[in-house]
Every structure is written in C-alpha cells, then in structure tokens.
Design a protein around this motif. Sequence first.
Motif, short mmCIF file in Angstrom:
data_model
loop_
_atom_site.label_atom_id
_atom_site.label_comp_id
_atom_site.label_asym_id
_atom_site.label_seq_id
_atom_site.Cartn_x
_atom_site.Cartn_y
_atom_site.Cartn_z
N ALA A 53 0.84 -1.21 0.00
CA ALA A 53 0.00 0.00 0.00
C ALA A 53 0.87 1.25 0.00
O ALA A 53 0.59 2.21 -0.73
CB ALA A 53 -0.93 0.00 1.21
N ARG A 189 -8.44 -3.18 -0.63
CA ARG A 189 -7.83 -3.07 0.70
C ARG A 189 -8.73 -3.66 1.77
O ARG A 189 -8.25 -4.26 2.74
CB ARG A 189 -7.55 -1.60 1.02
CG ARG A 189 -6.39 -1.02 0.23
CD ARG A 189 -6.10 0.41 0.67
NE ARG A 189 -5.01 1.00 -0.07
CZ ARG A 189 -4.55 2.23 0.12
NH1 ARG A 189 -5.12 2.99 1.04
NH2 ARG A 189 -3.54 2.69 -0.59
N THR A 194 -3.61 -5.60 -1.11
CA THR A 194 -2.99 -4.33 -1.52
C THR A 194 -2.03 -4.53 -2.68
O THR A 194 -1.48 -3.56 -3.20
CB THR A 194 -2.22 -3.70 -0.34
OG1 THR A 194 -1.27 -4.64 0.18
CG2 THR A 194 -3.18 -3.29 0.78
#
Length: 218
Positions: A53, A189, A194
């Motif tokens: 992420a 997410r 991610t």
Amino acid sequence: LCSGKSYGATTSHLKATAAVTAADYQDEDNADDVSNRSIPKWSPLVASIALPAMIGMIADPLLSLVDTLFVGRLGSNELASLGACTSIFHLSFHTFKATTAVTTSLVSSALANNDEDLAQSVLSTSLQFAVVAGVLVMMSLSLGATAALAFMGVPQSSNLYRPALAYLRVRLLAAPAVLLITVCEGAFRGRGDTRTPLLASSLAAISNLILDPLLMFG
C-alpha cells in the motif's frame, strides 16, 4: 498523511480478518477474543498488507514527475500551465478521496461478519457514487474551466491560458475513471489485497512513461 490512511485501513482489515478466521476455526466466544486482540505494528501480516500500500502511494507522484519531465520539453509556458491544472485536479479528485477509506472500512466490517452480500452491496453503492461524482467533476470543470483557471492565477489574458485550457479539457475526461479506481482500491484493501492496486499503479506508471513521449512528440 498517506501512510496514516494506509495504516488505518490496514488495521481495520486485520481486525476483520482475525474475526473471520476465528469464526471459522473456533467458537463464537473465542472469535470475539481474537478480534479484540492487539496486533503488533509490524507483524508479518501487517507488513504484507501495509508495504504494498505504501509503495503504491509513490505511483501518483511518479506520474506527475514523468509528465513534468516531458511537458517541460515543450516549453516554459506549457510547463507552467501543467502546474496550474495539476492543482485544479488534485483539489477536485482529493475532495472524494475519503471514499477509499470508507469503502475499505465498510467492506472489511461486512467480511468480519461473514456477510459477503453486504460487502458486494457496499462495493456496488460505492461504484455508483464514484461514477456520479466523476461525471459531476467532469461537467463542472468543463463548464467552469475558465473560472477555475482564473482562480489559479491563469486569466484569459495570460500566455498560459490556451495551453492550460487544452490540457484541462483533455484530462477532465478521465474524472469518472479516476474516482472508480479510487473506490476499487478501497474495496481491494478491505479484502486485505494491496498487491492488486500496486500492480495496477505500476502498470499505469509504465504506460505513462512509454506513451507520454510517443503522444507528445510522435
């Protein structure tokens, strides 16, 4: 700010994942205990979700950097025009950035309760909202392009006005797609994935690097 949002979304999903896992393998009381258990900041599970992420957050600045690199070769007026337009788009798109965190939270909460139907409903509603918001942004910028540029210090009398207006009118067409991607990122997410958004961001950056010079200079 980006790292904070990533960690918040990650922690929300981890608690949801803990609850789902416990429900599958233990009784209901144990599931509640696991869901409330504190999670180490950098456990392997956190790292596997948070690191992609955070790396994905680099994609947007890289896209802007590549655009700046090639537009700068067109001239100083064009480069200055890009700066004004970039500020307009950041303001327009980031107004709806909260949809990422909201979608993440609602999807992960639904999955924590083993409610796949609710998760799908949340995603459907978020996607519809993204399309409507994207169309509104596109129409607003199309109708108010001159006013938006003037607000950013580029009036019609400026040498920057024509190149800025040309760039603005082309890029605003992507508004619905940008907001759709924002919602999809939140949904992935919420499911603890991610890596898929990171892959999509990487492909976008590579495509931008290849297509920019081809479309600008032939």
